[in-house]
Structures are given as C-alpha cells and as structure tokens.
Design an enzyme around this catalytic site. Structure first.
Site, PDB file in Angstrom:
ATOM      1  N   LYS A 141      -4.257 -11.814  -7.718  1.00  0.00           N
ATOM      2  CA  LYS A 141      -5.548 -12.259  -7.195  1.00  0.00           C
ATOM      3  C   LYS A 141      -6.644 -11.254  -7.540  1.00  0.00           C
ATOM      4  O   LYS A 141      -6.335 -10.099  -7.836  1.00  0.00           O
ATOM      5  CB  LYS A 141      -5.463 -12.420  -5.679  1.00  0.00           C
ATOM      6  CG  LYS A 141      -5.201 -11.121  -4.935  1.00  0.00           C
ATOM      7  CD  LYS A 141      -5.145 -11.340  -3.433  1.00  0.00           C
ATOM      8  CE  LYS A 141      -4.845 -10.064  -2.678  1.00  0.00           C
ATOM      9  NZ  LYS A 141      -5.963  -9.194  -2.363  1.00  0.00           N
TER      10      LYS A 141
ATOM     11  N   LYS B 189       0.835  -1.212   0.000  1.00  0.00           N
ATOM     12  CA  LYS B 189       0.000   0.000   0.000  1.00  0.00           C
ATOM     13  C   LYS B 189       0.864   1.253   0.000  1.00  0.00           C
ATOM     14  O   LYS B 189       0.513   2.254  -0.628  1.00  0.00           O
ATOM     15  CB  LYS B 189      -0.953  -0.016   1.194  1.00  0.00           C
ATOM     16  CG  LYS B 189      -2.090  -1.000   0.990  1.00  0.00           C
ATOM     17  CD  LYS B 189      -2.923  -1.157   2.238  1.00  0.00           C
ATOM     18  CE  LYS B 189      -3.966  -2.253   2.059  1.00  0.00           C
ATOM     19  NZ  LYS B 189      -4.496  -2.715   3.340  1.00  0.00           N
TER      20      LYS B 189
ATOM     21  N   LYS C 175     -10.743  -5.845  -4.849  1.00  0.00           N
ATOM     22  CA  LYS C 175     -11.916  -4.973  -4.949  1.00  0.00           C
ATOM     23  C   LYS C 175     -11.734  -3.837  -5.940  1.00  0.00           C
ATOM     24  O   LYS C 175     -12.648  -3.435  -6.609  1.00  0.00           O
ATOM     25  CB  LYS C 175     -12.252  -4.391  -3.578  1.00  0.00           C
ATOM     26  CG  LYS C 175     -12.847  -5.410  -2.639  1.00  0.00           C
ATOM     27  CD  LYS C 175     -13.567  -4.724  -1.494  1.00  0.00           C
ATOM     28  CE  LYS C 175     -13.633  -5.634  -0.280  1.00  0.00           C
ATOM     29  NZ  LYS C 175     -12.526  -5.420   0.657  1.00  0.00           N
TER      30      LYS C 175
HETATM   31  P1  TYM Z   1     -10.634  -7.509   2.656  1.00  0.00           P
HETATM   32  O1  TYM Z   1     -11.765  -6.562   2.778  1.00  0.00           O
HETATM   33  O2  TYM Z   1      -9.503  -7.141   1.772  1.00  0.00           O
HETATM   34  O3  TYM Z   1     -11.148  -8.916   2.170  1.00  0.00           O
HETATM   35  C1  TYM Z   1     -12.209  -9.577   2.817  1.00  0.00           C
HETATM   36  C2  TYM Z   1     -11.974 -11.077   2.823  1.00  0.00           C
HETATM   37  O4  TYM Z   1     -11.870 -11.566   1.483  1.00  0.00           O
HETATM   38  C3  TYM Z   1     -10.669 -12.320   1.337  1.00  0.00           C
HETATM   39  N1  TYM Z   1     -10.158 -12.161  -0.036  1.00  0.00           N
HETATM   40  C4  TYM Z   1      -9.802 -13.188  -0.821  1.00  0.00           C
HETATM   41  N2  TYM Z   1      -9.787 -14.512  -0.611  1.00  0.00           N
HETATM   42  C5  TYM Z   1      -9.366 -15.287  -1.626  1.00  0.00           C
HETATM   43  N3  TYM Z   1      -8.991 -14.811  -2.849  1.00  0.00           N
HETATM   44  C6  TYM Z   1      -8.999 -13.498  -3.103  1.00  0.00           C
HETATM   45  N4  TYM Z   1      -8.672 -13.053  -4.316  1.00  0.00           N
HETATM   46  C7  TYM Z   1      -9.396 -12.606  -2.061  1.00  0.00           C
HETATM   47  N5  TYM Z   1      -9.513 -11.251  -1.967  1.00  0.00           N
HETATM   48  C8  TYM Z   1      -9.973 -11.012  -0.710  1.00  0.00           C
HETATM   49  C9  TYM Z   1      -9.723 -11.746   2.377  1.00  0.00           C
HETATM   50  O5  TYM Z   1      -8.706 -12.659   2.695  1.00  0.00           O
HETATM   51  C10 TYM Z   1     -10.663 -11.468   3.515  1.00  0.00           C
HETATM   52  O6  TYM Z   1     -10.894 -12.638   4.267  1.00  0.00           O
HETATM   53  N6  TYM Z   1      -7.892  -6.924   6.785  1.00  0.00           N
HETATM   54  C11 TYM Z   1      -9.130  -7.513   6.288  1.00  0.00           C
HETATM   55  C12 TYM Z   1     -10.362  -6.987   6.981  1.00  0.00           C
HETATM   56  C13 TYM Z   1     -10.385  -7.180   8.457  1.00  0.00           C
HETATM   57  C14 TYM Z   1     -10.423  -8.424   9.166  1.00  0.00           C
HETATM   58  C15 TYM Z   1     -10.473  -8.081  10.548  1.00  0.00           C
HETATM   59  C16 TYM Z   1     -10.410  -9.745   8.754  1.00  0.00           C
HETATM   60  C17 TYM Z   1     -10.402  -6.191   9.400  1.00  0.00           C
HETATM   61  N7  TYM Z   1     -10.456  -6.722  10.643  1.00  0.00           N
HETATM   62  C18 TYM Z   1     -10.511  -9.088  11.537  1.00  0.00           C
HETATM   63  C19 TYM Z   1     -10.439 -10.743   9.738  1.00  0.00           C
HETATM   64  C20 TYM Z   1     -10.483 -10.399  11.100  1.00  0.00           C
HETATM   65  C21 TYM Z   1      -9.237  -7.162   4.820  1.00  0.00           C
HETATM   66  O7  TYM Z   1      -8.650  -6.220   4.343  1.00  0.00           O
HETATM   67  O8  TYM Z   1     -10.102  -7.897   4.113  1.00  0.00           O
END
Ligand code: TYM
Length: 334
Positions: free
Chosen positions: A197, A115, A200
């Site tokens: 991957k 980032k 969003k």
């Molecule tokens: P975020 O919002 O980027 O993504 C949400 C969830 O989707 C999964 N994910 C994927 N899994 C497989 N393949 C992909 N291409 C892919 N893209 C996204 C992510 O692994 C995630 O599970 N830091 C976290 C948000 C968060 C969180 C937490 C998660 C904040 N507090 C506490 C768990 C526990 C995040 O940025 O997710």
C-alpha cells in the site's frame, strides 16, 4: 439512532507527508462525516513518538498535517480539529486501559510485528501498547464510528475488545467503536510499484503525496510498472495493472475508466496512454489541495487558533468522559 448524536473520531500521525491513501482511506470520509455527525479529528503526535523519537521536525509536521486536513475540506468550525498531546486526559485513560490489555494479544498485532521487524533496535513499550493509546483516543469521546483505511481494521477490533472488558468490569460506559467507510469495504490504496500500500515513508517514488508538484506526479505515474499488454481477450489483470486501474477509479471519470477497461478486454490497450491519462487526472485532483495547503501552512496565527479551539472542544468532551470513568472505576473517594 439519531445520526446527530453519533460521535466520530479519527487521527493521522505526523510522521511524513500525507498521501493519496490517507485521503481515500480517511480524509474523504472525514469531510463528508463533518456534515452529519459530531466529529473529533486529531493529529496523533504522541503515537508518532513510538517510531519517531526525534522531535526536531515535529512542530512543522503537525502544522503541515493540520493544513492538509483543512485543505482537503475539513472545517475547523464544524469539527474539533486538535493535537493529541493537547488532551492530557488521553494519558490517564491510556493508563487505565493498559491494565485491561494483555501482553500476548499486543505482541500478536500485525503493525507491532511489522514495526519491530523494521526497527529491532527500538521495540519500546509504547510501540507494544500503541493500540491501547489508539483506543483511549477513540473512547475518550465515546465515539462509535472511526473513519480509517483497511490497515487499521485490527486496531479497531482490539479497541472493541478493550471496551468490552472495561464495560464488563466497570459498567457500560463506552459504545463499541467500528471502523467506517462510506460505501462498503474499508479502502486500501495500492502503491505505484505494485507492492503493498501507499505509505508515508516507505517508498517515496511509489507514493503520491498531496504535496507533489505536477511534474513529480507525471514522473511517478509514468514510472509505474506495466508490460507489453494482454494477448488474450478478457484476461485477468496482473496485480500491478489492477493497481493502476484502481488508482484511476479513484480520480478519473467513470467513462474514461470504462474506455480503458474495454481496451484492456479487447487487447488494444496502450499502457503509455493509460498512464498519461492517469497522470493528468491525478494532477487535476492533487494540485488544488496542494495549493490550498501551502497557503494555510504559511499562516501560523490561523493554525494556532485552530489548534487552540480544537483542544478546547476535545478537552471538554474528554473531561466529561473521565468523570464518568473515574466514578465507574470507584476512583472517586470524596
Ligand atoms: P496513519 O497516520 O498511518 O494513517 C492515517 C489514515 O490513513 C489511512 N491510510 C490508508 N488508507 C488507505 N490506503 C492506504 N494506503 C493508507 N495508508 C494510510 C489509515 O488507515 C488512517 O486512517 N493509528 C493511526 C492513527 C491514529 C488513529 C487514532 C486513527 C491514532 N489514534 C484514533 C483512528 C482513531 C495511524 O497510524 O494512521
């Protein structure tokens, strides 16, 4: 250990439309786990401020993520489905954990480095301490299982380090949290352009969103990179072809996948047919979720009720944990 007693926590940032990666990395697990565990699932609006300080679209995005969570099968009666900023105890625990997190390790985090490279003008302290806030989210409910995709593995490793330091210094308050996926390996859903991957916001045409309409899904899948096909039987698939197969394994019937595997192995595969099949199977998978989410998104009264009820459950659990934390830390003076 009694499964009923195990606690599950996870979250998704409201930084854009949810996609297939979010579904197969996270949501699919949530839906199954809600039947077996005590679950806390949230929309990580505070985390989104580390990269998206403009909040004009935040409310709409939060509502959309909530609606998509429910459309994928989450039942707000069975779980606590809430918004991160509605649980102020998060900020207090984040503060304490920050004293146990070191600058050097935070700077080495892969997501931080990515980032910072992408937005050198906004390398803020919140970005640096992002994994600390994530740890606070998880251990605020004393959760042990965290359903996430492969990209979150390092954050969970860091969470375990922070927990070990806290427990060592102040007493055994928290279980060590682990990334979780039904089956085995954590999931990484590849993008349609064969590079990296699905995500969003990075490449809209290479990502399949849960809100894409049928035509758009067809267009995206048909644009996926292929080549003239294999010329040697049983050859190794190039990455971009393996990715298409990987997507197919997620949404198509096993017999269909097997027939294309056979066609690849004996060099009779026609990639046009493979992509048409994948597009139709994707549509069959995505369209019911899209339609359900649209209905829920338009029901502001219902979404508000969900958010309020979720916040109440999450805060009750957070308050109980913080009482233990303050007492363990010696912050209870009377
Ligand atoms: P975020 O919002 O980027 O993504 C949400 C969830 O989707 C999964 N994910 C994927 N899994 C497989 N393949 C992909 N291409 C892919 N893209 C996204 C992510 O692994 C995630 O599970 N830091 C976290 C948000 C968060 C969180 C937490 C998660 C904040 N507090 C506490 C768990 C526990 C995040 O940025 O997710």
């Amino acid at each position: 250990m009694d499964k009923q007693k195990q606690i599950v926590m996870s979250g998704i940032r409201p930084t854009g439309f949810l996609h297939l990666g979010n579904y197969f990395g996270a949501l699919r697990n949530y839906v199954r786990m809600q039947e077996e565990y005590t679950c806390y699932f949230m929309v990580a609006d505070l985390h989104s401020l580390t990269t998206h300080p403009d909040t004009r679209e935040l409310k709409e995005n939060v509502n959309r993520v909530l609606a998509e969570n429910i459309a994928c099968g989450l039942d707000p009666e069975k779980v606590a489905l809430y918004c991160q900023s509605h649980v102020p105890e998060t900020a207090e625990l984040y503060l304490y954990l920050n004293m146990l997190a070191y600058k050097g390790e935070l700077e080495k985090t892969v997501t931080f480095k990515d980032k910072a490279r992408l937005h050198p003008e906004n390398v803020n302290a919140g970005l640096l301490t992002y994994p600390v806030l994530q740890t606070a989210d998880i251990i605020l409910h004393r959760a042990a299982l965290v359903p996430v995709g492969k990209d979150q593995e390092q954050h969970l490793e860091m969470a375990r380090n922070f927990v070990q330091r806290f427990n060592h210094r102040y007493g055994e308050i928290f279980p060590e949290p682990h990334a979780f996926n039904y089956g085995s390996e954590l999931v990484k859903v590849p993008s349609l352009d064969g590079a990296g991957k699905m995500s969003k916001s990075e490449n809209n045409l290479a990502t399949l969103y849960l809100s894409d309409d049928d035509e758009l899904i067809r267009k995206k899948v048909m644009k996926a990179k292929t080549d003239a096909g294999p010329t040697t039987p049983h050859s190794v698939k190039p990455d971009y072809i393996e990715n298409i197969f990987q997507l197919m394994r997620l949404v198509s019937d096993q017999a269909v996948v097997e027939s294309y595997e056979t066609a690849f192995n004996n060099c009779t595969i026609r990639y046009g047919d493979l992509k048409k099949q994948l597009a139709e199977d994707m549509i069959r998978f995505i369209s019911p979720i899209r339609e359900k989410a649209e209905g829920i998104r338009n029901n502001a009264v219902y979404l508000r009720q969900v958010m309020e009820a979720g916040a109440e459950k999450a805060r009750a659990s957070a308050r109980a944990t913080m009482t233990k934390v303050r007492s363990a830390m010696g912050l209870n003076y009377y």
